[in-house]
Design an enzyme around this catalytic site. Structure first.
Site, short mmCIF file in Angstrom:
data_model
loop_
_atom_site.label_atom_id
_atom_site.label_comp_id
_atom_site.label_asym_id
_atom_site.label_seq_id
_atom_site.Cartn_x
_atom_site.Cartn_y
_atom_site.Cartn_z
N ASP A 254 0.83 -1.20 0.00
CA ASP A 254 0.00 0.00 0.00
C ASP A 254 0.87 1.27 0.00
O ASP A 254 1.90 1.31 0.68
CB ASP A 254 -0.86 -0.02 1.27
CG ASP A 254 -1.94 1.04 1.29
OD1 ASP A 254 -2.80 1.03 0.40
OD2 ASP A 254 -1.93 1.88 2.21
N GLU B 167 1.76 -0.46 -4.97
CA GLU B 167 0.75 0.54 -5.27
C GLU B 167 1.48 1.88 -5.20
O GLU B 167 1.66 2.45 -4.15
CB GLU B 167 -0.39 0.49 -4.24
CG GLU B 167 -1.56 1.36 -4.66
CD GLU B 167 -2.11 2.26 -3.58
OE1 GLU B 167 -3.21 2.79 -3.77
OE2 GLU B 167 -1.46 2.48 -2.55
C1 NOJ Z 1 -4.55 2.86 -0.96
C2 NOJ Z 1 -5.70 1.96 -0.65
O1 NOJ Z 1 -6.03 1.22 -1.80
C3 NOJ Z 1 -6.83 2.87 -0.20
O2 NOJ Z 1 -8.04 2.18 -0.11
C4 NOJ Z 1 -6.43 3.48 1.11
O3 NOJ Z 1 -7.40 4.44 1.49
C5 NOJ Z 1 -5.08 4.21 1.00
N1 NOJ Z 1 -4.11 3.47 0.25
C6 NOJ Z 1 -4.49 4.46 2.36
O4 NOJ Z 1 -4.09 3.27 2.97
#
Ligand code: NOJ
Length: 530
Positions: free
Chosen positions: A200, A267
């Protein structure tokens, strides 16, 4: 070739997938019981979003215990069952690693709040004195991705940094204790058989030394703030090398059916191809999400540029995605289900790997959530101007005529997010009976894609259309994909036998917003039967 280079990975948002115990919330046994849906679709892997204990200030991305299982989702044994069943079905399982921030209810943060400024407990996070005569101003000008300042003040006057909601305090990744703790988290889940991690906000863990102001260049779309002192710092890369080495060398858990062949996907909201490529160097992450493709407009010239740009990323571990739990559903975002279906055939023909998000294979539209049921922190943080992401997170419709559509045995309206009326024709059961359904389209596409692999999943497709053509046509080995993004139908005029279309053809013409796969005549007789 590494399996992940052309894998199809299916994202499960567990609270919205399937509820096994009738409490209105999807859970791990529910996922296990429905894994065959994912297998039958033809996916190779499952990425499951956070299932850890969480006060749910941000849909589970605020974690209070990195090695636990949320009580409403099941138990540690349920997770083991899920892993075993996935592996039995030949599916890899990726867990979600959320290292940038914890929940404000995590014991580390509670201890930090209870301890004095400057203490070891506070140094797990980014606590700083404020600016102004009495420290009444935030330490710098950073903005939270969910709106408002990225700082919150605690009663003793210090401020802590949170790039997301205040309930998600950012860890200080320059503190070796944080690094060590996360090595333990990775080992914990590898020991329980996971095949890798989706990481993440992988671009945000390290902040520039001294936490300098971002200055006036902060983008109104926080997602675009990759040049800011809180994103894309050099120190990320040694960390990812360390994690990669761990993934490559950590022993298989006892009883593993196959030697581990793990994968880690970033991500990372990094849009400059050269910078993004740094995350997927041979000894770092395996893949990074291709957000440029997800965000591209339904426009041939733009899409072609994005496709070409994607293969230009050094490392060429190309990924494609049209949806996620954070994005507006393609059937709504692109303007119609017809376009979403054409986009699916475009994506699934491109060499590289594809990520699908649950419900995409059903062509679900973005659901309207009544104001009083919205859970996404974006809603309140934006002063109720942005409705947020809940519309892509409503429970999946499995069967039946009315909510909860086989998702749960809870009373209608008793699911954690309400499902809309009128989804009876969109259920898995209904679509299974309809050969023209979006589910049938995805299933056929995944089978054909497997039967006709791209000769090199890291190399761009061979374009058959001109750069300014409103029709995109390209070759993926034996398969030719043609997508009409223009307003007029066009003559087909391409060699090959039509194998799959996203919508009805108009004689020998391809209507607007329609995609077609053809099989090269020289490859007739190969394994493309459906
Ligand atoms: C990306 C995640 O996919 C999202 O759902 C989240 O709100 C943010 N990162 C913070 O963790």
């Amino acid at each position: 070739m590494s399996w992940w280079r052309d894998m199809v990975c299916y994202e499960v948002y567990p609270r919205a997938f399937a509820d096994s115990n009738g409490d209105g919330v999807g859970d791990l046994p529910g996922v296990t019981a429905r894994l065959e849906h994912i297998k039958d679709l033809g996916a190779d892997a499952v990425w499951i979003t956070p299932f850890y204990p969480s006060p749910l200030a941000d849909g589970g991305y605020d974690i209070a215990d990195y090695t636990g299982v949320a009580g409403d989702l099941g138990t540690a044994e349920d997770f083991t069952e899920l892993t075993l069943r996935a592996h039995e079905l030949g599916l890899k399982l990726l867990a979600d690693l959320v290292p940038n921030h914890t929940s404000d209810q995590h014991p580390w943060f509670r201890a930090a709040l209870a301890a004095a400024p400057g203490s070891a407990e506070r140094q797990m996070y980014l606590f700083r004195p404020g600016r102004g005569a009495d420290g009444e101003l935030p330490p710098n000008d950073w903005q939270s991705a969910f709106g408002g300042p990225a700082w919150t003040r605690v009663p003793d006057g210090e401020w802590y940094c949170h790039l997301h909601a205040p309930e998600q305090p950012d860890l200080d990744w320059r503190n070796p204790k944080v690094r060590d703790a996360f090595t333990g988290v990775l080992r914990h889940w590898l020991d329980r058989g996971v095949d890798g991690f989706r990481v993440d906000v992988a671009h945000a863990l390290f902040k520039a030394e001294g936490l300098p102001d971002a200055g006036p260049g902060q983008h109104t779309d926080p997602w675009r703030n990759h040049l800011m002192p809180y994103y894309d710092q050099e120190e990320l890369h040694p960390l990812y090398r360390e994690w990669r080495a761990l993934l490559d060398t950590h022993p298989a858990p006892p009883g593993a059916v196959a030697p581990p062949d793990r994968v880690m996907v970033a991500e990372s909201a990094v849009f400059d191809p050269a910078r993004l490529g740094r995350y997927i160097r041979h000894d770092e992450m395996h893949q990074a999400f291709n957000f440029a493709f997800l965000e591209a407009a339904w426009d041939a010239v733009e899409l072609r540029a994005v496709v070409d740009g994607s293969y230009a990323v050094p490392g060429s571990a190309v990924t494609w995605l049209l949806s996620s739990h954070d994005a507006v559903r393609p059937a709504t975002r692109l303007g119609s289900l017809r376009r979403a279906r054409a986009a699916a055939l475009l994506m699934l023909a491109l060499p590289g790997s594809a990520y699908l998000y649950q419900g995409e294979e059903l062509g679900l539209p973005q659901a309207e959530i009544p104001d009083d049921r919205i859970l996404d922190p974006l809603w309140e943080r934006s002063g109720r101007t942005e409705r947020g992401r809940d519309g892509a997170r409503v429970p999946l419709p499995w069967s039946g005529e009315h909510a909860p559509y086989g998702f749960s045995t809870a009373a209608p309206g008793g699911t954690w997010l309400p499902q809309p009326d009128g989804w009876a024709a969109l259920t898995v059961a209904a679509q299974q009976r309809d050969p023209a359904s979006t589910l049938a389209l995805y299933r056929k596409a995944l089978r054909l894609r497997r039967a006709h692999p791209a000769p090199d999943p890291t190399a761009p497709p061979a374009w058959l259309s001109a750069p300014d053509d409103p029709v995109l046509a390209f070759r993926r080995g034996e398969l030719v994909c043609v997508v009409n993004l223009g307003a007029e139908s066009v003559p087909l005029g391409l060699p090959g036998r039509p194998a799959l279309a996203s919508g009805p053809l108009d004689g020998d013409r391809l209507p607007p917003d329609t995609a077609l796969w053809l099989i090269d005549p020289s490859c007739e007789g190969r394994a493309d039967d459906l």
